[in-house]
Structures are given as C-alpha cells and as structure tokens.
Enzyme design. Sequence first.
Site, mmCIF file in Angstrom:
data_model
loop_
_atom_site.group_PDB
_atom_site.id
_atom_site.type_symbol
_atom_site.label_atom_id
_atom_site.label_comp_id
_atom_site.label_asym_id
_atom_site.label_seq_id
_atom_site.Cartn_x
_atom_site.Cartn_y
_atom_site.Cartn_z
ATOM 1 N N CYS A 62 0.870 -1.171 0.000
ATOM 2 C CA CYS A 62 0.000 0.000 0.000
ATOM 3 C C CYS A 62 0.908 1.222 0.000
ATOM 4 O O CYS A 62 1.683 1.421 0.928
ATOM 5 C CB CYS A 62 -0.914 -0.003 1.215
ATOM 6 S SG CYS A 62 -1.923 -1.489 1.338
ATOM 7 N N SER A 63 0.820 2.013 -1.033
ATOM 8 C CA SER A 63 1.815 3.066 -1.231
ATOM 9 C C SER A 63 1.349 4.460 -0.835
ATOM 10 O O SER A 63 2.006 5.433 -1.177
ATOM 11 C CB SER A 63 2.231 3.085 -2.704
ATOM 12 O OG SER A 63 1.109 3.354 -3.518
ATOM 13 N N ASP A 64 0.252 4.563 -0.122
ATOM 14 C CA ASP A 64 -0.255 5.901 0.172
ATOM 15 C C ASP A 64 0.180 6.443 1.535
ATOM 16 O O ASP A 64 -0.308 7.465 1.984
ATOM 17 C CB ASP A 64 -1.771 5.930 0.065
ATOM 18 C CG ASP A 64 -2.459 4.981 1.027
ATOM 19 O OD1 ASP A 64 -1.765 4.327 1.811
ATOM 20 O OD2 ASP A 64 -3.691 4.900 1.000
ATOM 21 N N GLY A 65 1.104 5.761 2.204
ATOM 22 C CA GLY A 65 1.620 6.266 3.466
ATOM 23 C C GLY A 65 0.864 5.814 4.703
ATOM 24 O O GLY A 65 1.246 6.142 5.812
ATOM 25 N N TRP A 66 -0.196 5.065 4.523
ATOM 26 C CA TRP A 66 -0.937 4.532 5.670
ATOM 27 C C TRP A 66 -0.290 3.227 6.112
ATOM 28 O O TRP A 66 0.598 2.697 5.457
ATOM 29 C CB TRP A 66 -2.401 4.310 5.293
ATOM 30 C CG TRP A 66 -3.134 5.591 5.090
ATOM 31 C CD1 TRP A 66 -3.062 6.408 3.994
ATOM 32 C CD2 TRP A 66 -4.019 6.218 6.004
ATOM 33 N NE1 TRP A 66 -3.855 7.498 4.166
ATOM 34 C CE2 TRP A 66 -4.464 7.413 5.391
ATOM 35 C CE3 TRP A 66 -4.491 5.889 7.266
ATOM 36 C CZ2 TRP A 66 -5.360 8.269 6.009
ATOM 37 C CZ3 TRP A 66 -5.382 6.749 7.872
ATOM 38 C CH2 TRP A 66 -5.802 7.916 7.251
ATOM 39 N N ASP A 67 -0.761 2.682 7.196
ATOM 40 C CA ASP A 67 -0.213 1.436 7.741
ATOM 41 C C ASP A 67 -0.948 0.202 7.235
ATOM 42 O O ASP A 67 -0.879 -0.853 7.845
ATOM 43 C CB ASP A 67 -0.283 1.455 9.269
ATOM 44 C CG ASP A 67 0.593 2.529 9.875
ATOM 45 O OD1 ASP A 67 1.633 2.854 9.273
ATOM 46 O OD2 ASP A 67 0.236 3.039 10.948
ATOM 47 N N ARG A 68 -1.616 0.315 6.122
ATOM 48 C CA ARG A 68 -2.444 -0.799 5.670
ATOM 49 C C ARG A 68 -1.655 -2.048 5.332
ATOM 50 O O ARG A 68 -2.152 -3.155 5.523
ATOM 51 C CB ARG A 68 -3.303 -0.385 4.485
ATOM 52 C CG ARG A 68 -4.502 0.412 4.921
ATOM 53 C CD ARG A 68 -5.401 0.657 3.780
ATOM 54 N NE ARG A 68 -4.702 1.534 2.843
ATOM 55 C CZ ARG A 68 -5.308 2.361 2.026
ATOM 56 N NH1 ARG A 68 -6.608 2.416 2.002
ATOM 57 N NH2 ARG A 68 -4.616 3.115 1.209
#
Length: 90
Positions: A57-63
Amino acid sequence: DPAAHSTTLPPTGAGDPYFLRKLEDCGWLGHVSLVLSASLWTAQKLHLQGSSVLVHCSDGWDRTAQVCSLAQIFLDPFYRTIEGLAILIE
C-alpha cells in the site's frame, strides 16, 4: 418520582450524543472494512489457492502491516483463541 427510576442507556462516546454520527462521518468504519476484506482475500489466496501474495500500500498509511498481520491471525488457529488473543495483546 418515576423519572428517578427510569432506565435509559448512557450516551455513547463518553457522553457525546453525536458519537456514532461522527464515527460514520470520519470514514473509520469504511477503512476497517477495507482492511478486513483485504486481509481475508490475502488469507484465502494463501491458504485455499496456495498462491504467493505481495501486499503493498503506497499511500503512506499502515495498511500493508494491518492487512498482513490480520491475514496471519486468520491463518493461525492458535491466535483465534482467547489465549492467543491475550498473547497478542500483551
């Protein structure tokens, strides 16, 4: 006094009567739903199909960590027990 004996539930969210509305509006439940769905999909691909899975997951969240961790819990029967859950929490 009948009002003194009325039984009403306490408000949710530490007294905030709009807690559930705020919870819905912030999108948190949708996020949790997506993480759980992705975790289940990952676990099914690994277990039922024997596939390799790359989670990114490349959006900076911890997903990425959330999805992988939950998939591991789904696949390990020990951690789905009360004792296993207690160990994870500790």
